[in-house]
Design an enzyme around this catalytic site. Structure first.
Site, PDB file in Angstrom:
ATOM      1  N   GLY A   1       0.834  -1.211   0.000  1.00 55.16           N
ATOM      2  CA  GLY A   1       0.000   0.000   0.000  1.00 55.16           C
ATOM      3  C   GLY A   1       0.862   1.251   0.000  1.00 55.16           C
TER       4      GLY A   1
ATOM      5  N   VAL B   1      16.874   8.411  -0.352  1.00 52.86           N
ATOM      6  CA  VAL B   1      17.684   7.249  -0.762  1.00 52.86           C
ATOM      7  C   VAL B   1      18.527   7.621  -1.984  1.00 52.86           C
ATOM      8  CG1 VAL B   1      17.534   4.928  -1.772  1.00 52.86           C
ATOM      9  CG2 VAL B   1      16.120   5.529   0.218  1.00 52.86           C
TER      10      VAL B   1
ATOM     11  N   ARG C   1       1.006  -4.942  -5.778  1.00 52.24           N
ATOM     12  CA  ARG C   1       1.072  -6.191  -5.022  1.00 52.24           C
ATOM     13  C   ARG C   1       1.363  -7.272  -6.047  1.00 52.24           C
ATOM     14  NH1 ARG C   1      -0.869  -4.307  -0.021  1.00 52.24           N
ATOM     15  NH2 ARG C   1      -2.475  -2.733  -0.252  1.00 52.24           N
TER      16      ARG C   1
ATOM     17  N   ASP D   1       4.732  -4.789   6.135  1.00 51.95           N
ATOM     18  CA  ASP D   1       5.172  -6.133   6.543  1.00 51.95           C
ATOM     19  C   ASP D   1       5.241  -7.121   5.377  1.00 51.95           C
ATOM     20  OD1 ASP D   1       2.438  -6.057   6.390  1.00 51.95           O
ATOM     21  OD2 ASP D   1       2.089  -7.298   8.154  1.00 51.95           O
ATOM     22  N   GLY D   2       4.316  -7.025   4.424  1.00 53.31           N
ATOM     23  CA  GLY D   2       4.366  -7.915   3.253  1.00 53.31           C
ATOM     24  C   GLY D   2       5.634  -7.687   2.444  1.00 53.31           C
TER      25      GLY D   2
ATOM     26  N   THR E   1       4.253   2.656   5.585  1.00 57.37           N
ATOM     27  CA  THR E   1       2.868   2.180   5.676  1.00 57.37           C
ATOM     28  C   THR E   1       2.097   3.108   6.609  1.00 57.37           C
ATOM     29  OG1 THR E   1       1.445   0.409   6.555  1.00 57.37           O
ATOM     30  CG2 THR E   1       3.669   0.500   7.435  1.00 57.37           C
TER      31      THR E   1
ATOM     32  N   ASP F   1      -0.155   2.174   8.507  1.00 59.95           N
ATOM     33  CA  ASP F   1      -0.703   1.392   9.623  1.00 59.95           C
ATOM     34  C   ASP F   1       0.084   1.469  10.927  1.00 59.95           C
ATOM     35  OD1 ASP F   1      -2.765   0.551   8.011  1.00 59.95           O
ATOM     36  OD2 ASP F   1      -1.690  -1.227   7.312  1.00 59.95           O
TER      37      ASP F   1
ATOM     38  N   ASP G   1       2.255  -0.534  11.951  1.00 58.37           N
ATOM     39  CA  ASP G   1       2.188  -1.866  12.554  1.00 58.37           C
ATOM     40  C   ASP G   1       3.498  -2.650  12.409  1.00 58.37           C
ATOM     41  OD1 ASP G   1       2.038  -2.148   9.835  1.00 58.37           O
ATOM     42  OD2 ASP G   1       0.376  -3.571   9.848  1.00 58.37           O
TER      43      ASP G   1
ATOM     44  N   ARG H   1     -18.105  15.894  12.710  1.00 60.45           N
ATOM     45  CA  ARG H   1     -18.614  16.345  14.019  1.00 60.45           C
ATOM     46  C   ARG H   1     -19.490  17.593  13.868  1.00 60.45           C
ATOM     47  NH1 ARG H   1     -18.953  14.182  19.223  1.00 60.45           N
ATOM     48  NH2 ARG H   1     -16.747  13.782  19.525  1.00 60.45           N
TER      49      ARG H   1
ATOM     50  N   ARG I   1      -7.105  -3.043   8.850  1.00 63.29           N
ATOM     51  CA  ARG I   1      -7.685  -4.389   8.762  1.00 63.29           C
ATOM     52  C   ARG I   1      -7.200  -5.270   9.909  1.00 63.29           C
ATOM     53  NH1 ARG I   1      -6.138  -5.569   2.781  1.00 63.29           N
ATOM     54  NH2 ARG I   1      -4.401  -4.577   3.788  1.00 63.29           N
TER      55      ARG I   1
ATOM     56  N   ALA J   1     -13.754  10.862  20.606  1.00 62.39           N
ATOM     57  CA  ALA J   1     -14.784   9.844  20.319  1.00 62.39           C
ATOM     58  C   ALA J   1     -15.381   9.292  21.603  1.00 62.39           C
ATOM     59  CB  ALA J   1     -14.156   8.708  19.510  1.00 62.39           C
ATOM     60  N   GLU J   2     -16.639   8.856  21.502  1.00 64.58           N
ATOM     61  CA  GLU J   2     -17.273   8.238  22.685  1.00 64.58           C
ATOM     62  C   GLU J   2     -16.772   6.813  22.868  1.00 64.58           C
ATOM     63  OE1 GLU J   2     -18.839  11.353  21.138  1.00 64.58           O
ATOM     64  OE2 GLU J   2     -19.078  10.980  23.272  1.00 64.58           O
TER      65      GLU J   2
ATOM     66  N   GLU K   1     -11.336  -0.840  10.433  1.00 66.02           N
ATOM     67  CA  GLU K   1     -11.848  -1.776   9.406  1.00 66.02           C
ATOM     68  C   GLU K   1     -11.989  -3.218   9.911  1.00 66.02           C
ATOM     69  OE1 GLU K   1      -8.692  -1.066   6.595  1.00 66.02           O
ATOM     70  OE2 GLU K   1     -10.092  -1.282   4.942  1.00 66.02           O
TER      71      GLU K   1
ATOM     72  N   GLN L   1      -7.500   8.437   3.315  1.00 68.03           N
ATOM     73  CA  GLN L   1      -6.500   8.300   4.392  1.00 68.03           C
ATOM     74  C   GLN L   1      -5.099   8.013   3.863  1.00 68.03           C
ATOM     75  OE1 GLN L   1      -8.454   5.854   7.830  1.00 68.03           O
ATOM     76  NE2 GLN L   1      -9.707   5.640   6.014  1.00 68.03           N
ATOM     77  N   ARG L   2      -4.995   7.549   2.628  1.00 65.87           N
ATOM     78  CA  ARG L   2      -3.672   7.219   2.076  1.00 65.87           C
ATOM     79  C   ARG L   2      -3.009   8.401   1.365  1.00 65.87           C
ATOM     80  NH1 ARG L   2      -1.989   2.272   2.310  1.00 65.87           N
ATOM     81  NH2 ARG L   2      -3.423   0.542   2.403  1.00 65.87           N
TER      82      ARG L   2
HETATM   83  P1  ATP Z   1       0.736  -2.377   3.585  1.00 66.03           P
HETATM   84  O1  ATP Z   1       1.047  -2.735   5.029  1.00 66.03           O
HETATM   85  O2  ATP Z   1       0.656  -0.914   3.388  1.00 66.03           O
HETATM   86  O3  ATP Z   1      -0.417  -3.128   3.013  1.00 66.03           O
HETATM   87  P2  ATP Z   1       2.633  -4.304   2.615  1.00 66.03           P
HETATM   88  O4  ATP Z   1       4.057  -4.159   2.267  1.00 66.03           O
HETATM   89  O5  ATP Z   1       2.300  -5.119   3.839  1.00 66.03           O
HETATM   90  O6  ATP Z   1       2.029  -2.841   2.718  1.00 66.03           O
HETATM   91  P3  ATP Z   1       1.559  -6.393   0.916  1.00 66.03           P
HETATM   92  O7  ATP Z   1       0.660  -6.297  -0.247  1.00 66.03           O
HETATM   93  O8  ATP Z   1       1.148  -7.248   2.070  1.00 66.03           O
HETATM   94  O9  ATP Z   1       1.841  -4.895   1.358  1.00 66.03           O
HETATM   95  O10 ATP Z   1       2.983  -6.932   0.405  1.00 66.03           O
HETATM   96  C1  ATP Z   1       3.634  -6.342  -0.699  1.00 66.03           C
HETATM   97  C2  ATP Z   1       4.198  -7.412  -1.590  1.00 66.03           C
HETATM   98  O11 ATP Z   1       5.225  -8.145  -0.904  1.00 66.03           O
HETATM   99  C3  ATP Z   1       3.240  -8.487  -2.056  1.00 66.03           C
HETATM  100  O12 ATP Z   1       2.411  -8.064  -3.114  1.00 66.03           O
HETATM  101  C4  ATP Z   1       4.207  -9.576  -2.522  1.00 66.03           C
HETATM  102  O13 ATP Z   1       4.706  -9.288  -3.790  1.00 66.03           O
HETATM  103  C5  ATP Z   1       5.335  -9.434  -1.492  1.00 66.03           C
HETATM  104  N1  ATP Z   1       5.189 -10.483  -0.482  1.00 66.03           N
HETATM  105  C6  ATP Z   1       4.348 -10.520   0.565  1.00 66.03           C
HETATM  106  N2  ATP Z   1       4.442 -11.694   1.233  1.00 66.03           N
HETATM  107  C7  ATP Z   1       5.372 -12.428   0.570  1.00 66.03           C
HETATM  108  C8  ATP Z   1       5.931 -13.741   0.735  1.00 66.03           C
HETATM  109  N3  ATP Z   1       5.539 -14.547   1.725  1.00 66.03           N
HETATM  110  N4  ATP Z   1       6.870 -14.146  -0.148  1.00 66.03           N
HETATM  111  C9  ATP Z   1       7.285 -13.359  -1.155  1.00 66.03           C
HETATM  112  N5  ATP Z   1       6.781 -12.119  -1.375  1.00 66.03           N
HETATM  113  C10 ATP Z   1       5.850 -11.665  -0.522  1.00 66.03           C
END
Ligand code: ATP
Length: 325
Positions: free
Chosen positions: A14, A26, A75, A106-107, A129, A131, A133, A158, A175, A190-191, A225, A257-258
């Site tokens: 995201g 960078v 993604r 994290d992904g 991100t 989030d 998180d 409000r 999520r 918020a309440e 969410e 929000q993004r």
């Molecule tokens: P956000 O937290 O904002 O959603 P994110 O980095 O967590 O961002 P994801 O869509 O979960 O977003 O992950 C980004 C990309 O990372 C995925 O589309 C995929 O290409 C890669 N990825 C995620 N998990 C794996 C995995 N287990 N192995 C290889 N690639 C991965």
């Protein structure tokens, strides 16, 4: 350790406000250290398809204030396969890229961790991100802007809620994480706040709404969410059933929000970790995320940055309870 000459940079997952400031940092830091920089479009997708281009000082001019990401993001399901990652590696080699900086959540770091184990290319990640998180940084790039966007929107809600004596259920992003909801819920008065990390106690919510209703004309409930009782629309339906006399509305803030100009905090954070990423790579850091903890730059291995459940500070929920009297 092979000498680094050409660094590839990508944004993935995201998008978040401040990613451009991170790309700029960078690129400019790499140039400062006489490295070449290659931009990779659409994250892992561009690595696989070979959507790569050389970047110079000017390619990141006038972007620090812009939301989104000039490198685009995506993604990629293909990168989750060994064949996909092999294609990515071959493209990186073809362009003589010998280190990577990945900006995402994290992904993105899960993908980088897998890739870093299979191939000998050092990767350093920047926490991009909304989030917040990730472990290993107090704040992620984009979180501050996103929560300020939420409070701007809810302040407007409000105004109309107050004028019509309405109860608004406002859904914010998150999520798997209630961190946006928690902080913005306090900031908008918020309440109640409903988040994925805690079990939703509907009776307590009803009690609270009933109690406060007597002398309050407007009410706001912030729902993340991923809230476990079914989300904002379901909560709205339950409240309408329970209190047919209340004028209850649901508002989903969604993708606003993004977007938007990154806040000062996000620009400074992105600049700091962007510089640290390149300098860290040159010092031998690999397969780590760079964040800021208590004001200091900190490197955290990808597996630690992503694997932990982020604990919600119970004091935050208590603050909402006390202050929404
Ligand atoms: P956000 O937290 O904002 O959603 P994110 O980095 O967590 O961002 P994801 O869509 O979960 O977003 O992950 C980004 C990309 O990372 C995925 O589309 C995929 O290409 C890669 N990825 C995620 N998990 C794996 C995995 N287990 N192995 C290889 N690639 C991965």
């Amino acid at each position: 350790m092979a000498q680094i000459k050409n660094v590839g940079v990508y944004t993935s997952g995201g998008d978040s406000p401040g990613m451009n400031a991170a790309i700029r940092a960078v690129v400019r830091t790499a140039l400062y250290h006489n490295l070449e920089v290659t931009g990779i479009r659409r994250g892992y997708e561009g690595m696989i398809t070979g959507d790569l281009f050389p970047m110079d000082r000017k390619s990141v001019a006038n972007i620090i204030q812009r939301g989104g990401t000039i490198l685009k993001t995506a993604r990629s399901e293909q990168f989750k396969t060994a064949e996909g990652r092999k294609m990515a590696y071959d493209n990186l080699k073809k362009h003589k890229i010998d280190a990577l900086v990945g900006i995402g959540g994290d992904g993105t770091f899960t993908g980088a961790k897998v890739f870093g184990k299979e191939y000998d290319i050092p990767v350093v990640g920047l926490p991009g991100t909304i989030d917040n998180d990730l472990i290993g940084t107090d704040f992620t790039i984009g979180y501050d802007t996103a929560i300020n966007t939420v409070i701007d929107a809810v302040d407007k809600i409000r105004d109309t809620a107050e004028s019509h004596d309405r109860l608004f259920i406002v859904e914010v992003m998150g999520r798997d994480s209630g961190l946006i909801a928690l902080r913005t819920g306090i900031a908008v008065g918020a309440e109640a706040i409903l988040i994925p990390e805690t079990k939703t106690d509907l009776n307590a919510l009803y009690h609270k709404l009933e109690q406060g209703r007597r002398d309050k004309s407007s009410k706001i409930v912030i729902v993340a969410e991923g809230e476990e009782a079914g989300g904002a629309f379901e909560i709205g339906r339950l409240i309408k059933d329970r209190f047919p006399n209340y004028d209850t509305r649901v508002s989903v803030l969604g993708h606003i929000q993004r977007g938007g100009r990154p806040s000062c905090q996000d620009r400074v954070l992105a600049s700091r970790v962007g510089v640290a990423a390149i300098e860290g790579l040159l010092e031998g850091h690999r397969n780590e995320m760079v964040g800021i903890i208590n004001g200091e730059v900190a490197f955290t291995p990808f597996e630690n940055a992503i694997k932990h459940f982020i604990e919600i500070n119970p004091n935050f929920l208590k603050i909402v309870d006390i202050l929404s009297l």
